[in-house]
Design an enzyme around this catalytic site. Structure first.
Site, PDB file in Angstrom:
ATOM      1  N   ASP A  15       7.654 -13.015   9.251  1.00 23.23           N
ATOM      2  CA  ASP A  15       7.087 -11.746   9.724  1.00 23.23           C
ATOM      3  C   ASP A  15       8.188 -10.916  10.387  1.00 23.23           C
ATOM      4  O   ASP A  15       8.720 -11.300  11.427  1.00 23.23           O
ATOM      5  CB  ASP A  15       5.969 -12.086  10.727  1.00 23.23           C
ATOM      6  CG  ASP A  15       5.279 -10.854  11.272  1.00 23.23           C
ATOM      7  OD1 ASP A  15       5.699  -9.721  10.955  1.00 23.23           O
ATOM      8  OD2 ASP A  15       4.319 -11.040  12.042  1.00 23.23           O
ATOM      9  N   VAL A  38       3.318  -4.146   5.453  1.00 18.88           N
ATOM     10  CA  VAL A  38       4.280  -4.306   6.544  1.00 18.88           C
ATOM     11  C   VAL A  38       4.187  -3.122   7.519  1.00 18.88           C
ATOM     12  O   VAL A  38       4.396  -3.288   8.735  1.00 18.88           O
ATOM     13  CB  VAL A  38       5.705  -4.514   5.973  1.00 18.88           C
ATOM     14  CG1 VAL A  38       6.299  -3.265   5.375  1.00 18.88           C
ATOM     15  CG2 VAL A  38       6.623  -5.104   7.029  1.00 18.88           C
ATOM     16  N   ASP A  39       3.843  -1.959   7.010  1.00 22.42           N
ATOM     17  CA  ASP A  39       3.669  -0.764   7.848  1.00 22.42           C
ATOM     18  C   ASP A  39       2.569  -1.010   8.894  1.00 22.42           C
ATOM     19  O   ASP A  39       2.767  -0.764  10.098  1.00 22.42           O
ATOM     20  CB  ASP A  39       3.293   0.405   6.913  1.00 22.42           C
ATOM     21  CG  ASP A  39       3.391   1.767   7.551  1.00 22.42           C
ATOM     22  OD1 ASP A  39       3.886   1.865   8.682  1.00 22.42           O
ATOM     23  OD2 ASP A  39       2.956   2.745   6.901  1.00 22.42           O
ATOM     24  N   SER A 122       8.763  -1.353  -1.349  1.00 22.16           N
ATOM     25  CA  SER A 122       8.062  -0.940  -2.601  1.00 22.16           C
ATOM     26  C   SER A 122       7.437  -2.064  -3.428  1.00 22.16           C
ATOM     27  O   SER A 122       6.794  -1.775  -4.432  1.00 22.16           O
ATOM     28  CB  SER A 122       8.984  -0.126  -3.544  1.00 22.16           C
ATOM     29  OG  SER A 122       9.033   1.216  -3.144  1.00 22.16           O
ATOM     30  N   THR A 123       7.625  -3.327  -3.038  1.00 20.97           N
ATOM     31  CA  THR A 123       7.138  -4.398  -3.929  1.00 20.97           C
ATOM     32  C   THR A 123       5.740  -4.904  -3.599  1.00 20.97           C
ATOM     33  O   THR A 123       5.268  -5.858  -4.225  1.00 20.97           O
ATOM     34  CB  THR A 123       8.112  -5.602  -3.963  1.00 20.97           C
ATOM     35  OG1 THR A 123       8.126  -6.224  -2.683  1.00 20.97           O
ATOM     36  CG2 THR A 123       9.510  -5.177  -4.343  1.00 20.97           C
TER      37      THR A 123
HETATM   38  N1  AR6 Z   1       6.863  -8.915   7.438  1.00 19.63           N
HETATM   39  C1  AR6 Z   1       7.671  -8.845   6.344  1.00 19.63           C
HETATM   40  N2  AR6 Z   1       7.251  -8.446   5.132  1.00 19.63           N
HETATM   41  C2  AR6 Z   1       5.939  -8.125   5.006  1.00 19.63           C
HETATM   42  C3  AR6 Z   1       5.021  -8.169   6.094  1.00 19.63           C
HETATM   43  C4  AR6 Z   1       5.543  -8.585   7.350  1.00 19.63           C
HETATM   44  N3  AR6 Z   1       4.765  -8.662   8.439  1.00 19.63           N
HETATM   45  N4  AR6 Z   1       3.795  -7.791   5.641  1.00 19.63           N
HETATM   46  C5  AR6 Z   1       3.925  -7.530   4.316  1.00 19.63           C
HETATM   47  N5  AR6 Z   1       5.209  -7.737   3.935  1.00 19.63           N
HETATM   48  P1  AR6 Z   1       4.051  -3.211   1.389  1.00 19.63           P
HETATM   49  P2  AR6 Z   1       5.240  -1.000  -0.168  1.00 19.63           P
HETATM   50  C6  AR6 Z   1       5.828  -7.573   2.602  1.00 19.63           C
HETATM   51  O1  AR6 Z   1       2.793  -3.116   0.629  1.00 19.63           O
HETATM   52  O2  AR6 Z   1       5.052  -1.743  -1.435  1.00 19.63           O
HETATM   53  C7  AR6 Z   1       1.660   0.664   3.175  1.00 19.63           C
HETATM   54  O3  AR6 Z   1       0.284   0.860   3.243  1.00 19.63           O
HETATM   55  C8  AR6 Z   1       4.942  -7.598   1.384  1.00 19.63           C
HETATM   56  O4  AR6 Z   1       4.620  -8.934   1.029  1.00 19.63           O
HETATM   57  O5  AR6 Z   1       3.975  -3.395   2.850  1.00 19.63           O
HETATM   58  O6  AR6 Z   1       6.559  -0.321   0.079  1.00 19.63           O
HETATM   59  C9  AR6 Z   1       2.473   1.916   3.488  1.00 19.63           C
HETATM   60  O7  AR6 Z   1       1.825   2.716   4.445  1.00 19.63           O
HETATM   61  C10 AR6 Z   1       5.854  -6.934   0.348  1.00 19.63           C
HETATM   62  O8  AR6 Z   1       6.761  -7.907  -0.190  1.00 19.63           O
HETATM   63  O9  AR6 Z   1       4.999  -1.889   1.164  1.00 19.63           O
HETATM   64  C11 AR6 Z   1       2.556   2.580   2.159  1.00 19.63           C
HETATM   65  O10 AR6 Z   1       1.404   3.340   1.879  1.00 19.63           O
HETATM   66  C12 AR6 Z   1       6.682  -5.942   1.173  1.00 19.63           C
HETATM   67  O11 AR6 Z   1       6.423  -6.291   2.547  1.00 19.63           O
HETATM   68  C13 AR6 Z   1       2.634   1.433   1.186  1.00 19.63           C
HETATM   69  O12 AR6 Z   1       2.012   0.335   1.840  1.00 19.63           O
HETATM   70  C14 AR6 Z   1       6.315  -4.506   0.960  1.00 19.63           C
HETATM   71  O13 AR6 Z   1       4.906  -4.381   0.739  1.00 19.63           O
HETATM   72  C15 AR6 Z   1       4.058   1.031   0.904  1.00 19.63           C
HETATM   73  O14 AR6 Z   1       4.081   0.059  -0.104  1.00 19.63           O
END
Ligand code: AR6
Length: 175
Positions: A15, A38-39, A122-123
């Site tokens: 995390d 993650v956001d 983005s993944t």
């Molecule tokens: N720590 C590290 N990595 C994480 C965590 C964490 N706590 N939680 C999730 N991930 P995503 P995106 C990983 O969807 O694809 C949001 O709603 C997750 O497994 O967070 O860039 C924003 O507001 C994945 O590998 O970001 C945007 O609308 C990675 O973080 C949209 O999502 C990115 O997944 C952005 O989408």
């Protein structure tokens, strides 16, 4: 003495909100006002002060980056970037993702930060193919570090076994 590239890139699993680094990068959306993934985790861990500050940043275009304080996080700073939504790879997705990484690294360099942790931009919700994203991320980080003393170290903070393996493979391939 200059550190080798090998000592300046690390892949971890976990995390990102828990990391004691100078900055963590947020995979945000263009509003910078929070979301899922993650956001959402970053905003929850930072507390309400983060969204208050983010409101003053006037959003962020895809491929660009902006910085805020870390508020309740162990990290002093949050670098917010917006990766592309994957369509079919024919809509500039690769270059926009590379640009999101580069612009985040530029902020870290301007602030002369030591350690910066990135999630896999983005993944998740944005569905960018993992291996392709890891390749672009590692290529951009390796090139940036080769030309800049700051950040001293970049941590690829992956979430889940598959992402961990892909980033590890990409880092090993870059050394
Ligand atoms: N720590 C590290 N990595 C994480 C965590 C964490 N706590 N939680 C999730 N991930 P995503 P995106 C990983 O969807 O694809 C949001 O709603 C997750 O497994 O967070 O860039 C924003 O507001 C994945 O590998 O970001 C945007 O609308 C990675 O973080 C949209 O999502 C990115 O997944 C952005 O989408």
């Amino acid at each position: 003495m200059e550190e080798s590239l090998k000592d300046r890139m690390e892949v971890v699993q976990g995390d990102i909100t828990k990391l004691h680094v100078d900055a963590i990068v947020n995979a945000a959306n263009t509003s910078l006002l929070g979301g899922g993934g993650v956001d959402g985790a970053i905003h929850r861990a930072a507390g309400p002060g983060l969204v208050l500050e983010c409101r003053t940043l006037n959003g962020c275009r895809t491929g660009e980056a902006k910085v805020s304080g870390g508020h309740g996080l162990p990290a002093a700073w949050v670098i917010h970037t917006v990766g592309p939504v994957w369509q079919d790879g024919e809509h500039g997705e690769d270059e926009l993702l590379a640009s999101a990484w580069r612009n985040s690294l530029k902020i870290a360099a301007q602030k002369e930060l030591d350690t910066v942790a990135f999630p896999s931009i983005s993944t998740g919700a944005y569905r960018f193919p993992l291996a392709r994203a890891a390749g672009i991320a590692v290529r951009e980080v390796a090139a940036f570090l080769a030309g800049n003393p700051h950040p001293r170290k970049v941590i690829f903070c992956t979430f889940g076994e598959e992402a961990y393996r892909e980033y590890l493979t990409a880092v090993q391939g870059a050394l």
